[in-house]
Design a protein around this motif. Structure first.
Motif, PDB file in Angstrom:
ATOM      1  N   SER A  27       0.818  -1.220   0.000  1.00 17.98           N
ATOM      2  CA  SER A  27       0.000   0.000   0.000  1.00 17.98           C
ATOM      3  C   SER A  27       0.848   1.265   0.000  1.00 17.98           C
ATOM      4  N   PHE A  28       0.264   2.308  -0.564  1.00 15.25           N
ATOM      5  CA  PHE A  28       0.760   3.676  -0.504  1.00 15.25           C
ATOM      6  C   PHE A  28      -0.174   4.423   0.449  1.00 15.25           C
ATOM      7  N   ILE A  29       0.371   5.252   1.310  1.00 14.14           N
ATOM      8  CA  ILE A  29      -0.439   6.120   2.148  1.00 14.14           C
ATOM      9  C   ILE A  29      -0.069   7.565   1.833  1.00 14.14           C
ATOM     10  N   HIS A  30      -0.967   8.288   1.152  1.00 14.25           N
ATOM     11  CA  HIS A  30      -0.780   9.713   0.872  1.00 14.25           C
ATOM     12  C   HIS A  30      -1.512  10.505   1.949  1.00 14.25           C
ATOM     13  N   PHE A  31      -0.725  11.162   2.797  1.00 15.21           N
ATOM     14  CA  PHE A  31      -1.293  11.890   3.934  1.00 15.21           C
ATOM     15  C   PHE A  31      -0.338  13.021   4.271  1.00 15.21           C
ATOM     16  N   ASP A  38      -7.578  20.189   0.869  1.00 14.03           N
ATOM     17  CA  ASP A  38      -8.363  19.602  -0.225  1.00 14.03           C
ATOM     18  C   ASP A  38      -7.645  19.727  -1.562  1.00 14.03           C
ATOM     19  N   GLU A  39      -6.320  19.727  -1.526  1.00 12.76           N
ATOM     20  CA  GLU A  39      -5.498  19.838  -2.728  1.00 12.76           C
ATOM     21  C   GLU A  39      -4.737  18.543  -2.971  1.00 12.76           C
ATOM     22  N   GLU A  40      -4.272  18.365  -4.200  1.00  5.21           N
ATOM     23  CA  GLU A  40      -3.403  17.236  -4.532  1.00  5.21           C
ATOM     24  C   GLU A  40      -1.928  17.631  -4.389  1.00  5.21           C
ATOM     25  N   TRP A  41      -1.582  18.834  -4.809  1.00  9.98           N
ATOM     26  CA  TRP A  41      -0.227  19.348  -4.669  1.00  9.98           C
ATOM     27  C   TRP A  41      -0.270  20.627  -3.846  1.00  9.98           C
ATOM     28  N   LYS A  78       7.230  13.120   3.205  1.00 13.17           N
ATOM     29  CA  LYS A  78       7.268  14.512   2.760  1.00 13.17           C
ATOM     30  C   LYS A  78       6.845  14.549   1.310  1.00 13.17           C
ATOM     31  N   HIS A  79       5.778  15.297   1.008  1.00 13.33           N
ATOM     32  CA  HIS A  79       5.340  15.464  -0.372  1.00 13.33           C
ATOM     33  C   HIS A  79       5.934  16.764  -0.911  1.00 13.33           C
ATOM     34  N   HIS A  80       5.483  17.187  -2.099  1.00 15.11           N
ATOM     35  CA  HIS A  80       6.100  18.337  -2.777  1.00 15.11           C
ATOM     36  C   HIS A  80       5.973  19.644  -1.988  1.00 15.11           C
ATOM     37  N   ASP A  81       4.996  19.726  -1.084  1.00 17.50           N
ATOM     38  CA  ASP A  81       4.803  20.939  -0.295  1.00 17.50           C
ATOM     39  C   ASP A  81       5.875  21.116   0.780  1.00 17.50           C
ATOM     40  N   GLY A  82       6.669  20.061   1.037  1.00 17.68           N
ATOM     41  CA  GLY A  82       7.771  20.173   1.981  1.00 17.68           C
ATOM     42  C   GLY A  82       7.418  19.945   3.432  1.00 17.68           C
ATOM     43  N   PHE A  83       6.127  19.727   3.743  1.00 22.09           N
ATOM     44  CA  PHE A  83       5.707  19.503   5.125  1.00 22.09           C
ATOM     45  C   PHE A  83       6.120  18.102   5.560  1.00 22.09           C
ATOM     46  N   CYS A  84       6.821  18.022   6.682  1.00 22.83           N
ATOM     47  CA  CYS A  84       7.382  16.746   7.147  1.00 22.83           C
ATOM     48  C   CYS A  84       6.481  16.116   8.206  1.00 22.83           C
ATOM     49  N   LEU A  85       6.174  14.843   8.022  1.00 16.55           N
ATOM     50  CA  LEU A  85       5.334  14.118   8.972  1.00 16.55           C
ATOM     51  C   LEU A  85       6.116  13.633  10.179  1.00 16.55           C
ATOM     52  N   TRP A 283      -5.092  11.155  -5.084  1.00 16.95           N
ATOM     53  CA  TRP A 283      -4.077  10.495  -4.255  1.00 16.95           C
ATOM     54  C   TRP A 283      -4.225  10.888  -2.797  1.00 16.95           C
ATOM     55  N   PHE A 284      -4.745  12.094  -2.544  1.00 15.34           N
ATOM     56  CA  PHE A 284      -5.043  12.516  -1.181  1.00 15.34           C
ATOM     57  C   PHE A 284      -6.552  12.475  -0.950  1.00 15.34           C
ATOM     58  N   TYR A 285      -6.934  12.510   0.321  1.00 13.17           N
ATOM     59  CA  TYR A 285      -8.347  12.402   0.672  1.00 13.17           C
ATOM     60  C   TYR A 285      -9.125  13.656   0.283  1.00 13.17           C
ATOM     61  N   HIS A 286     -10.282  13.432  -0.317  1.00 14.93           N
ATOM     62  CA  HIS A 286     -11.238  14.504  -0.606  1.00 14.93           C
ATOM     63  C   HIS A 286     -12.624  13.967  -0.257  1.00 14.93           C
ATOM     64  N   ALA A 287     -13.330  14.669   0.613  1.00 14.05           N
ATOM     65  CA  ALA A 287     -14.657  14.204   1.030  1.00 14.05           C
ATOM     66  C   ALA A 287     -15.590  14.021  -0.160  1.00 14.05           C
ATOM     67  N   SER A 288     -15.374  14.814  -1.213  1.00 16.82           N
ATOM     68  CA  SER A 288     -16.232  14.713  -2.398  1.00 16.82           C
ATOM     69  C   SER A 288     -16.049  13.388  -3.130  1.00 16.82           C
ATOM     70  N   GLU A 289     -15.020  12.628  -2.768  1.00 20.00           N
ATOM     71  CA  GLU A 289     -14.760  11.339  -3.429  1.00 20.00           C
ATOM     72  C   GLU A 289     -15.156  10.136  -2.573  1.00 20.00           C
ATOM     73  N   ASP A 290     -15.887  10.391  -1.482  1.00 21.92           N
ATOM     74  CA  ASP A 290     -16.279   9.285  -0.608  1.00 21.92           C
ATOM     75  C   ASP A 290     -17.119   8.238  -1.330  1.00 21.92           C
ATOM     76  N   ASP A 291     -17.857   8.678  -2.347  1.00 19.63           N
ATOM     77  CA  ASP A 291     -18.688   7.735  -3.101  1.00 19.63           C
ATOM     78  C   ASP A 291     -18.036   7.332  -4.426  1.00 19.63           C
ATOM     79  N   LYS A 292     -16.729   7.575  -4.548  1.00 13.74           N
ATOM     80  CA  LYS A 292     -16.032   7.267  -5.792  1.00 13.74           C
ATOM     81  C   LYS A 292     -14.918   6.242  -5.585  1.00 13.74           C
TER      82      LYS A 292
END
Length: 475
Positions: A27-31, A38-41, A78-85, A283-292
């Motif tokens: 699995s991949f976890i994008h978080f 609510d953005e991808e990048w 760390k994704h492209h935004d540079g924020f470190c988990l 790739w990231f969570y979006h509530a609008s995709e809960d039914d997708k």
């Protein structure tokens, strides 16, 4: 015997490549901060104060992963935004300046520990592109920054099975583009985590060429060496002199390893494919995709085309703002695991008998039935066309066959499967490559005898497994 064909047949994987191939499905976890915007990048300008997964439960993630039959988890540290988990010592743009756990939390620690508790492997994604870090674009300075962060992840979180890089190389906050020091990154990984595969922008596992879960009909592990540099998209970061090669191959090309290709390519390498896609459109969570969430049928199709097509399957699961895998995703993962288990739990050939048109000494036909990956059936050297027959002992209804070559080579180029009914043989499946694993699905037939005819192979075929299944467990 053409020497080029013999050369291709002898290209072998490393033990680290084999270890990941045999995991099959992970699995991949994008978080990250994107989950809250609510953005991808992300832009790199996000305020860490918005990151607050108050219900984060890494054990819940691991249980969801395991329910589908996955054997590992790769976290976007760390994704492209540079924020470190993790609370990196080299930047303030991290969880340590978020309200989550009053700045004392460490997502990487929680997830790596949960993976160990759950008995699955842990891997890391670290984006070289950093839209927040001011030194990005000052190549030497930023490369040291990146190596410092990589060292933190490689030394403080236990064993890592995979370091997953992509080649995104956009503009930094200073308006500059960065020249990545891939060789230095690789050297550090080999030093600190020698068993870890370096994937996609790396020498061990390659991208399949798309993010839609498309699988090639013929996926070769032995491919032109030039493909290793395809995902290093910044021109100056490429380390390979392409002039050594007859042509430039793209990751999107449908044919990367046929006989036509290898005869025209000086250097070949073992570079297996990974198929990656997300359980949702994003790739990231979006509530609008809960039914997708992808349907069970679609996920099974990708699973059988990737794991059953000589590739691995990396399925992305995006945790929501609570820090949980959403209920809809959890439900679908359990359905997927149940469906795979139902279809492939009972090997009808486990007590079968095998015979072959030809067998070399020490490589008898019965070795395709012994469940041992270190044994295999093979004909005499330079016998490229051969057949093997399975006697199930009684008539059974079957609709899937799994074939596996000996794991240190890939040689079968074309084959057919036949069944015997009423004293006559009829074709039920036509295939090309086998490799690590080939899942052959076909309309259900009732027969006691199955036969594999290998019509094209390299040097001499090596077959380690011939398994037979029915979607009807009462068959």
């Amino acid at each position: 015997m053409n020497e080029r064909i013999k050369y291709a047949a002898q290209v072998k994987p490393s033990e680290r490549q084999l270890a990941v191939q045999e995991m099959e499905f992970y699995s991949f976890i994008h978080f990250t901060i994107n989950t809250y915007t609510d953005e991808e990048w992300g832009t790199g300008e996000e305020d860490p104060s918005i990151f607050n997964p108050a219900e984060l439960d890494a054990d819940q993630w691991v249980e969801a992963v395991k329910s589908a039959g996955m054997k590992g988890l790769i976290l976007t540290c760390k994704h492209h935004d540079g924020f470190c988990l993790w609370p990196s010592r080299y930047t303030e743009h991290s969880v340590k300046n978020s309200p989550w756990k009053n700045g004392l939390g460490d997502v990487v620690r929680e997830v790596s520990d949960a993976c160990r508790r759950g008995g699955i492997k842990f891997g890391i994604y670290l984006s070289p592109w950093d839209r927040h870090e001011p030194t990005y674009g000052d190549s030497e300075v930023y490369n040291q920054y990146f190596i410092n962060q990589l060292r933190e992840l490689l030394t403080e979180y236990g064993d890592i099975f995979c370091v997953w890089f992509d080649g995104a190389c956009g503009e930094g906050p200073n308006g500059k583009r960065q020249v990545y020091d891939w060789d230095a990154y690789y050297a550090l990984i080999r030093e600190l985590q020698p068993e870890a595969c370096i994937s996609v922008c790396g020498p061990d596992i390659r991208w399949c060429g798309n993010e839609a879960g498309h699988c090639r009909s013929s996926e070769w592990s032995v491919v032109p060496a030039s493909i290793q540099d395809n995902e290093k998209i910044h021109e100056n970061s490429q380390q390979q002199d392409d002039r050594e090669f007859a042509r430039k191959f793209s990751s999107e090309d449908e044919d990367l390893g046929s006989r036509e290709i290898i005869l025209d390519t000086p250097k070949l390498i073992w570079y297996p494919a990974e198929v990656n896609t997300s359980i949702r459109p994003g790739w990231f969570y979006h509530a609008s995709e809960d039914d997708k969430v992808k349907s069970l049928e679609e996920l099974l199709h990708v699973y059988e085309g990737s794991v059953g097509g000589n590739a691995t399957f990396l399925l992305n699961l995006p945790p929501d703002r609570r820090g949980l895998i959403h209920e809809n995703d959890v439900r679908r993962l359990q359905e997927l695991g149940d469906a795979i288990q139902h279809r492939y739990s009972v090997n009808l050939a486990s007590e079968a008998a095998a015979s072959a048109s030809e067998s070399a000494e020490g490589h008898e036909a019965e070795q395709v039935l012994d469940g041992n990956p270190d044994t295999f059936w093979a004909p005499l050297q330079e016998t490229e066309q051969v057949s093997i027959e399975i006697d199930l002992g009684q008539e059974r209804t079957v609709d899937h066959v799994i074939l596996q070559e000996y794991r240190y080579s890939q040689r079968i180029e074309r084959f057919t499967l036949e069944c015997k009914t009423g004293g006559e043989w009829s074709t039920i499946y036509n295939g090309t490559v086998v490799g690590y694993k080939k899942i052959c699905g076909f309309e259900a037939v009732s027969s006691r005898y199955l036969r594999l005819n290998i019509s094209e192979s390299r040097w001499w075929p090596n077959l380690s497994a011939f398994e037979v299944y029915s979607s009807d467990t009462n068959a």
